[in-house]
Enzyme design. Structure first.
Site, PDB file in Angstrom:
ATOM      1  N   LYS A 193      -5.376  -9.457  -6.125  1.00 56.72           N
ATOM      2  CA  LYS A 193      -6.642  -9.980  -5.655  1.00 56.72           C
ATOM      3  C   LYS A 193      -7.630  -8.949  -5.931  1.00 56.72           C
ATOM      4  O   LYS A 193      -7.332  -7.875  -6.162  1.00 56.72           O
ATOM      5  CB  LYS A 193      -6.457 -10.041  -3.971  1.00 56.72           C
ATOM      6  CG  LYS A 193      -6.260  -8.748  -3.277  1.00 56.72           C
ATOM      7  CD  LYS A 193      -6.515  -9.044  -1.804  1.00 56.72           C
ATOM      8  CE  LYS A 193      -6.711  -7.756  -1.221  1.00 56.72           C
ATOM      9  NZ  LYS A 193      -7.541  -7.652   0.121  1.00 56.72           N
ATOM     10  N   LYS A 252     -11.470  -3.311  -3.177  1.00 58.94           N
ATOM     11  CA  LYS A 252     -12.361  -2.142  -3.329  1.00 58.94           C
ATOM     12  C   LYS A 252     -11.346  -0.844  -3.859  1.00 58.94           C
ATOM     13  O   LYS A 252     -11.885  -0.103  -4.468  1.00 58.94           O
ATOM     14  CB  LYS A 252     -12.446  -1.567  -1.986  1.00 58.94           C
ATOM     15  CG  LYS A 252     -13.446  -2.771  -1.184  1.00 58.94           C
ATOM     16  CD  LYS A 252     -13.844  -1.943   0.175  1.00 58.94           C
ATOM     17  CE  LYS A 252     -13.853  -2.943   1.324  1.00 58.94           C
ATOM     18  NZ  LYS A 252     -12.599  -2.963   2.145  1.00 58.94           N
ATOM     19  N   LYS A 288       0.688  -1.072   0.108  1.00 58.30           N
ATOM     20  CA  LYS A 288      -0.008   0.102   0.008  1.00 58.30           C
ATOM     21  C   LYS A 288       0.797   1.407   0.041  1.00 58.30           C
ATOM     22  O   LYS A 288       0.522   2.187  -0.599  1.00 58.30           O
ATOM     23  CB  LYS A 288      -0.783  -0.028   1.180  1.00 58.30           C
ATOM     24  CG  LYS A 288      -2.188  -1.060   0.950  1.00 58.30           C
ATOM     25  CD  LYS A 288      -3.380  -0.720   1.637  1.00 58.30           C
ATOM     26  CE  LYS A 288      -4.291  -1.727   1.218  1.00 58.30           C
ATOM     27  NZ  LYS A 288      -5.650  -1.686   2.051  1.00 58.30           N
TER      28      LYS A 288
HETATM   29  N1  AQP Z   1     -10.029 -10.795  -2.817  1.00 58.28           N
HETATM   30  C1  AQP Z   1     -10.505 -11.311  -1.757  1.00 58.28           C
HETATM   31  N2  AQP Z   1     -10.707 -12.692  -1.593  1.00 58.28           N
HETATM   32  C2  AQP Z   1     -11.175 -13.227  -0.494  1.00 58.28           C
HETATM   33  N3  AQP Z   1     -11.245 -12.365   0.856  1.00 58.28           N
HETATM   34  C3  AQP Z   1     -11.122 -11.084   0.681  1.00 58.28           C
HETATM   35  N4  AQP Z   1     -11.209 -10.086   1.571  1.00 58.28           N
HETATM   36  C4  AQP Z   1     -10.959  -8.878   0.822  1.00 58.28           C
HETATM   37  N5  AQP Z   1     -10.462  -9.144  -0.259  1.00 58.28           N
HETATM   38  C5  AQP Z   1     -10.571 -10.315  -0.433  1.00 58.28           C
HETATM   39  C6  AQP Z   1     -11.443 -10.177   2.978  1.00 58.28           C
HETATM   40  O1  AQP Z   1     -12.389  -9.382   3.243  1.00 58.28           O
HETATM   41  C7  AQP Z   1     -12.475  -9.108   4.379  1.00 58.28           C
HETATM   42  C8  AQP Z   1     -12.475  -7.396   4.702  1.00 58.28           C
HETATM   43  O2  AQP Z   1     -11.409  -6.923   4.205  1.00 58.28           O
HETATM   44  P1  AQP Z   1     -11.193  -5.272   4.244  1.00 58.28           P
HETATM   45  O3  AQP Z   1     -12.187  -4.380   3.673  1.00 58.28           O
HETATM   46  O4  AQP Z   1     -10.932  -5.207   5.744  1.00 58.28           O
HETATM   47  O5  AQP Z   1      -9.770  -4.797   3.548  1.00 58.28           O
HETATM   48  P2  AQP Z   1      -8.965  -5.683   2.339  1.00 58.28           P
HETATM   49  O6  AQP Z   1      -8.462  -7.219   2.823  1.00 58.28           O
HETATM   50  O7  AQP Z   1      -7.749  -4.665   2.277  1.00 58.28           O
HETATM   51  O8  AQP Z   1      -9.837  -5.444   1.215  1.00 58.28           O
HETATM   52  P3  AQP Z   1      -9.828  -4.667  -0.020  1.00 58.28           P
HETATM   53  O9  AQP Z   1     -10.965  -5.011  -0.735  1.00 58.28           O
HETATM   54  O10 AQP Z   1      -8.639  -4.901  -0.762  1.00 58.28           O
HETATM   55  O11 AQP Z   1      -9.942  -3.168   0.348  1.00 58.28           O
HETATM   56  P4  AQP Z   1      -8.891  -2.149   0.119  1.00 58.28           P
HETATM   57  O12 AQP Z   1      -8.798  -2.077  -1.243  1.00 58.28           O
HETATM   58  O13 AQP Z   1      -9.658  -0.891   0.752  1.00 58.28           O
HETATM   59  O14 AQP Z   1      -7.709  -2.541   0.761  1.00 58.28           O
HETATM   60  C9  AQP Z   1     -11.357  -9.540   5.045  1.00 58.28           C
HETATM   61  O15 AQP Z   1     -11.346 -10.732   5.984  1.00 58.28           O
HETATM   62  C10 AQP Z   1     -10.460  -9.779   3.905  1.00 58.28           C
HETATM   63  O16 AQP Z   1      -9.468 -10.827   4.220  1.00 58.28           O
END
Ligand code: AQP
Length: 332
Positions: free
Chosen positions: A194, A197, A111
């Site tokens: 992956k 968001k 990040k």
């Molecule tokens: N691609 C994924 N596959 C499976 N599980 C996922 N999670 C996130 N992306 C995937 C799971 O969703 C939960 C919440 O995640 P988060 O919002 O706290 O943060 P993150 O993992 O950083 O998700 P994003 O979508 O990638 O958000 P941004 O882009 O804001 O960083 C967690 O249990 C995560 O494992």
């Protein structure tokens, strides 16, 4: 008693990865465990957020939890900043966390990118706040997607370090629960990344609020290769995008990749994608509709968060008092 804690950041559109990797699994756990599900807004602000968007996303994640089947009567649902003890415990734990442990965290490196020196202290300390979220409730199990495994291992290390430093057995070492057939859903545009968001392309993800047309369009445009579906998952080796779509189908159909390969062996992806679209619309459509209804009633959603924060806050206050006593901090 086993206690579950988990959360999602209100950083944008919730997507299929959040649903399959996390939220859907929570729905089953609420039957057997005491569950606390948080909307981790203090984590969201480790990256710049527009205040109006942050408020809207916090309500939308709450709506998504409920629309997916989490029952606010059975579980505690609240947003993190309403319980200030999270921040206080994060500071306490930061004082027992060696810098070397944080330097190993890959999410910070990803990040922060090339501009590490300009990244905020909050982004660097993110895993310590995550440990505080979990340990504040003395949670025993944390259901997350595979991407959060490293942070969870750090939470266990931090709990152990605190217990050792103060000669107590206060914090349980929280165990990861990486559940389901889709623990890491990949981007629809690039099988090496992956689904996220924060990906700039909306075509990279299926949002939990996408309508049928958007789902069909995104699946049609999803990257694949020219080969047909293989007879067994072994034939998906080295075909990241194809393997991802098969994995998504398997997870949505609640079956395994073997079954999906068996069912579609020899078919072209154009045909498979139509089936996948129909399945995704059938599974996500009712949830999207419910999210829409709940979002329109902000009073109801805010009421759920307030009640959840009262319940979480009572537990958090009691635990923080116990932690202050262990450390030797005088309190009123
Ligand atoms: N691609 C994924 N596959 C499976 N599980 C996922 N999670 C996130 N992306 C995937 C799971 O969703 C939960 C919440 O995640 P988060 O919002 O706290 O943060 P993150 O993992 O950083 O998700 P994003 O979508 O990638 O958000 P941004 O882009 O804001 O960083 C967690 O249990 C995560 O494992």
């Amino acid at each position: 008693m086993s206690r579950i804690f988990s959360g999602v950041q209100p950083t944008g559109n919730l997507h299929l990865g959040n649903y399959l990797g996390a939220i859907r699994n929570w729905v089953a756990l609420q039957e057997d465990f005491e569950c606390i599900f948080c909307i981790v807004d203090l984590h969201a602000i480790t990256q710049p957020q527009d205040p109006d968007d942050l408020r809207a996303h916090t309500r939308e994640v709450t709506a998504a939890y409920i629309a997916a089947g989490i029952d606010p009567e059975k579980c505690i649902i609240f947003n993190q900043s309403m319980v200030p003890e999270h921040s206080e415990l994060a500071w306490i734990l930061a004082c027992t966390t060696p810098l070397g442990w944080l330097n190993r965290m890959t999410q910070f490196k990803e990040k922060a990118g090339k501009h590490r020196e300009n990244a905020g202290l909050g982004l660097y300390a993110y895993p310590v706040l995550m440990a505080a979220d979990i340990l504040l409730y003395r949670a025993t199990h944390v259901p997350v997607g595979d991407d959060q495994k490293q942070h969870l291992e750090l939470s266990r290390d931090i709990a152990g370090a605190f217990n050792r430093q103060y000669g107590v057995d206060y914090f349980p070492l929280p165990e990861p629960r990486i559940l389901g057939a889709a623990t890491r859903v990949m981007s629809l545009r690039d099988g090496a990344n992956k689904m996220s968001k924060s990906d700039a392309s909306d075509y990279s993800r299926l949002n939990m609020t996408d309508d049928a047309d958007a789902i069909a369009l995104k699946i049609r445009k999803a990257r694949t290769d020219a080969d047909p579906l293989p007879e067994t998952p072994a034939g998906l080796e080295g075909r990241a995008e194809a393997a991802n779509l098969v994995g998504i189908y398997a997870a949505l159909a609640e079956t395994g990749a073997e079954d999906v390969c068996h069912q579609f062996a020899g078919k072209m992806f154009s045909e498979f994608k139509n089936e996948l679209s129909d399945l995704a619309v059938a599974r996500l459509g009712p949830i999207a509709e419910k999210i829409g209804e709940l979002k329109a009633d902000t009073g109801h959603v805010d009421g759920i968060l307030r009640r959840g924060a009262e319940r979480a806050g009572a537990m958090a206050k009691q635990h923080l008092r116990e932690i202050q006593d262990i450390i030797g901090l005088l309190r009123p």
